[in-house]
Motif scaffolding. Structure first.
Motif, PDB file in Angstrom:
ATOM      1  N   LEU A 273      90.136  -3.926   4.962  1.00  0.00           N
ATOM      2  CA  LEU A 273      90.234  -3.053   6.009  1.00  0.00           C
ATOM      3  C   LEU A 273      91.933  -2.911   6.426  1.00  0.00           C
ATOM      4  CD1 LEU A 273      87.643  -4.676   8.619  1.00  0.00           C
ATOM      5  CD2 LEU A 273      87.462  -2.678   7.211  1.00  0.00           C
ATOM      6  N   PHE A 274      92.544  -3.990   5.888  1.00  0.00           N
ATOM      7  CA  PHE A 274      94.069  -3.729   6.137  1.00  0.00           C
ATOM      8  C   PHE A 274      94.351  -2.443   5.398  1.00  0.00           C
ATOM      9  CE2 PHE A 274      98.514  -5.233   5.323  1.00  0.00           C
ATOM     10  CZ  PHE A 274      98.986  -5.339   6.462  1.00  0.00           C
ATOM     11  N   HIS A 275      94.278  -2.345   4.138  1.00  0.00           N
ATOM     12  CA  HIS A 275      94.602  -1.208   3.371  1.00  0.00           C
ATOM     13  C   HIS A 275      93.558  -0.168   3.433  1.00  0.00           C
ATOM     14  CE1 HIS A 275      96.805  -4.755   1.838  1.00  0.00           C
ATOM     15  NE2 HIS A 275      97.866  -3.901   1.593  1.00  0.00           N
TER      16      HIS A 275
ATOM     17  N   SER B 296     106.541 -14.220  -0.422  1.00  0.00           N
ATOM     18  CA  SER B 296     105.774 -14.247   0.650  1.00  0.00           C
ATOM     19  C   SER B 296     104.873 -15.479   0.291  1.00  0.00           C
ATOM     20  CB  SER B 296     105.005 -13.052   0.979  1.00  0.00           C
ATOM     21  OG  SER B 296     105.852 -11.960   1.269  1.00  0.00           O
ATOM     22  N   ILE B 297     104.579 -16.207   1.326  1.00  0.00           N
ATOM     23  CA  ILE B 297     103.604 -17.347   1.015  1.00  0.00           C
ATOM     24  C   ILE B 297     102.621 -17.326   2.317  1.00  0.00           C
ATOM     25  CG2 ILE B 297     102.984 -19.899   1.224  1.00  0.00           C
ATOM     26  CD1 ILE B 297     106.142 -20.296   0.571  1.00  0.00           C
ATOM     27  N   PHE B 298     101.218 -17.172   1.808  1.00  0.00           N
ATOM     28  CA  PHE B 298     100.096 -16.937   2.649  1.00  0.00           C
ATOM     29  C   PHE B 298      99.184 -18.120   2.554  1.00  0.00           C
ATOM     30  CE2 PHE B 298     101.348 -12.619   1.834  1.00  0.00           C
ATOM     31  CZ  PHE B 298     101.326 -12.217   3.010  1.00  0.00           C
ATOM     32  N   GLN B 299      98.785 -18.725   3.696  1.00  0.00           N
ATOM     33  CA  GLN B 299      98.190 -20.069   3.591  1.00  0.00           C
ATOM     34  C   GLN B 299      96.615 -19.609   4.396  1.00  0.00           C
ATOM     35  OE1 GLN B 299      99.705 -24.104   5.329  1.00  0.00           O
ATOM     36  NE2 GLN B 299      98.458 -22.967   7.152  1.00  0.00           N
ATOM     37  N   LEU B 300      95.596 -20.455   3.224  1.00  0.00           N
ATOM     38  CA  LEU B 300      94.149 -20.412   3.965  1.00  0.00           C
ATOM     39  C   LEU B 300      93.775 -21.874   4.437  1.00  0.00           C
ATOM     40  CD1 LEU B 300      92.859 -18.124   0.986  1.00  0.00           C
ATOM     41  CD2 LEU B 300      93.768 -17.462   3.282  1.00  0.00           C
TER      42      LEU B 300
ATOM     43  N   GLN C 261      92.743 -12.138   8.721  1.00  0.00           N
ATOM     44  CA  GLN C 261      91.642 -12.975   8.361  1.00  0.00           C
ATOM     45  C   GLN C 261      91.091 -12.421   7.206  1.00  0.00           C
ATOM     46  OE1 GLN C 261      88.827 -13.027  11.887  1.00  0.00           O
ATOM     47  NE2 GLN C 261      87.376 -13.759  10.827  1.00  0.00           N
ATOM     48  N   ILE C 262      90.181 -13.504   6.177  1.00  0.00           N
ATOM     49  CA  ILE C 262      89.243 -12.976   5.258  1.00  0.00           C
ATOM     50  C   ILE C 262      87.995 -13.744   5.491  1.00  0.00           C
ATOM     51  CG2 ILE C 262      88.907 -13.444   2.951  1.00  0.00           C
ATOM     52  CD1 ILE C 262      91.760 -13.546   2.397  1.00  0.00           C
ATOM     53  N   SER C 263      87.008 -13.009   5.211  1.00  0.00           N
ATOM     54  CA  SER C 263      85.584 -13.854   5.294  1.00  0.00           C
ATOM     55  C   SER C 263      84.915 -13.305   3.986  1.00  0.00           C
ATOM     56  CB  SER C 263      84.922 -13.152   6.562  1.00  0.00           C
ATOM     57  OG  SER C 263      84.791 -11.699   6.307  1.00  0.00           O
ATOM     58  N   VAL C 264      83.873 -14.196   3.726  1.00  0.00           N
ATOM     59  CA  VAL C 264      83.133 -14.191   2.449  1.00  0.00           C
ATOM     60  C   VAL C 264      81.872 -14.576   2.543  1.00  0.00           C
ATOM     61  CG1 VAL C 264      83.241 -15.263   0.093  1.00  0.00           C
ATOM     62  CG2 VAL C 264      85.323 -14.986   0.840  1.00  0.00           C
TER      63      VAL C 264
ATOM     64  N   THR D 228      88.071 -17.550   7.364  1.00  0.00           N
ATOM     65  CA  THR D 228      89.337 -18.119   7.589  1.00  0.00           C
ATOM     66  C   THR D 228      90.466 -17.267   8.070  1.00  0.00           C
ATOM     67  OG1 THR D 228      91.174 -19.853   6.594  1.00  0.00           O
ATOM     68  CG2 THR D 228      90.618 -17.595   5.296  1.00  0.00           C
ATOM     69  N   THR D 229      91.422 -17.862   8.800  1.00  0.00           N
ATOM     70  CA  THR D 229      92.649 -17.250   9.329  1.00  0.00           C
ATOM     71  C   THR D 229      93.541 -17.356   8.344  1.00  0.00           C
ATOM     72  OG1 THR D 229      92.189 -17.696  11.657  1.00  0.00           O
ATOM     73  CG2 THR D 229      94.394 -17.310  11.118  1.00  0.00           C
TER      74      THR D 229
END
Length: 174
Positions: free
Chosen positions: A16-18, A126-130, A156-159, A168-169
């Motif tokens: 949804l972001f892209h 860039s560092i992204f944390q889950l 957010q990512i959902s699976v 998760t955020t």
């Protein structure tokens, strides 16, 4: 020598972001030296970049390639995504080899606190944390049939794996 654990992956990605919806179908393997955590982070990183047609997944554990990458028409790596924590020296070295370096990590305040101040030397990173529970739950839920429905939003990512639902955020640390 033991063989890698092979998965037939079907990933339905709603980014949804892209503003992209697509399905990725491929065969991949958990290499014998690879942890489940690394494998899950690598797959999620691939989903995050797969809105681009030229996204590549390092399924064969080629040491000279990132876990996931984007490249231009000349083969130059424009975005190099690595799954998991890295040593600061490796971060600095790898950041020089691509236009943008991205780390996708499992929640680890100790690691980030140890490298935070020295990351100012790397301006293309860039560092992204889950959340740790999210990564651990997905790692435990892996089966030979890797069929995930993934929704990627701003933070957010959902699976969903047809049995369970995980979310998760996503926190951008750098």
């Amino acid at each position: 020598m033991s063989k890698p654990f092979v998965f037939k992956a079907r990933l339905n990605v709603a980014d949804l972001f892209h503003h992209a919806n697509h399905q990725e179908v491929f065969t991949t393997a958990l290499q014998k030296a690879e942890t489940l955590e690394h494998f899950v982070l690598k797959l999620l990183g691939y989903c995050a970049l797969s809105y681009e047609q030229n996204a590549h997944l390092n399924s064969f554990a080629e040491k000279q390639k990132p876990d996931v990458w984007l490249e231009d028409e000349h083969g130059y790596i424009t975005v190099a995504l690595y799954a998991g924590e890295m040593d600061l020296d490796d971060i600095v070295r790898i950041a020089k080899q691509s236009q943008k370096l991205v780390l996708l990590i499992k929640e680890s305040p100790q690691w980030f606190d140890s490298v935070r101040e020295r990351l100012s030397y790397v301006d293309n990173m860039s560092i992204f944390q889950l959340e740790a529970d999210f990564v651990d739950s997905l790692s435990e839920a892996l089966s030979r049939s890797l069929h995930w429905d993934i929704v990627i939003e701003q933070n957010q990512i959902s699976v969903s794996d047809k049995i369970e639902y995980y979310e998760t955020t996503v926190v951008k640390l750098v």
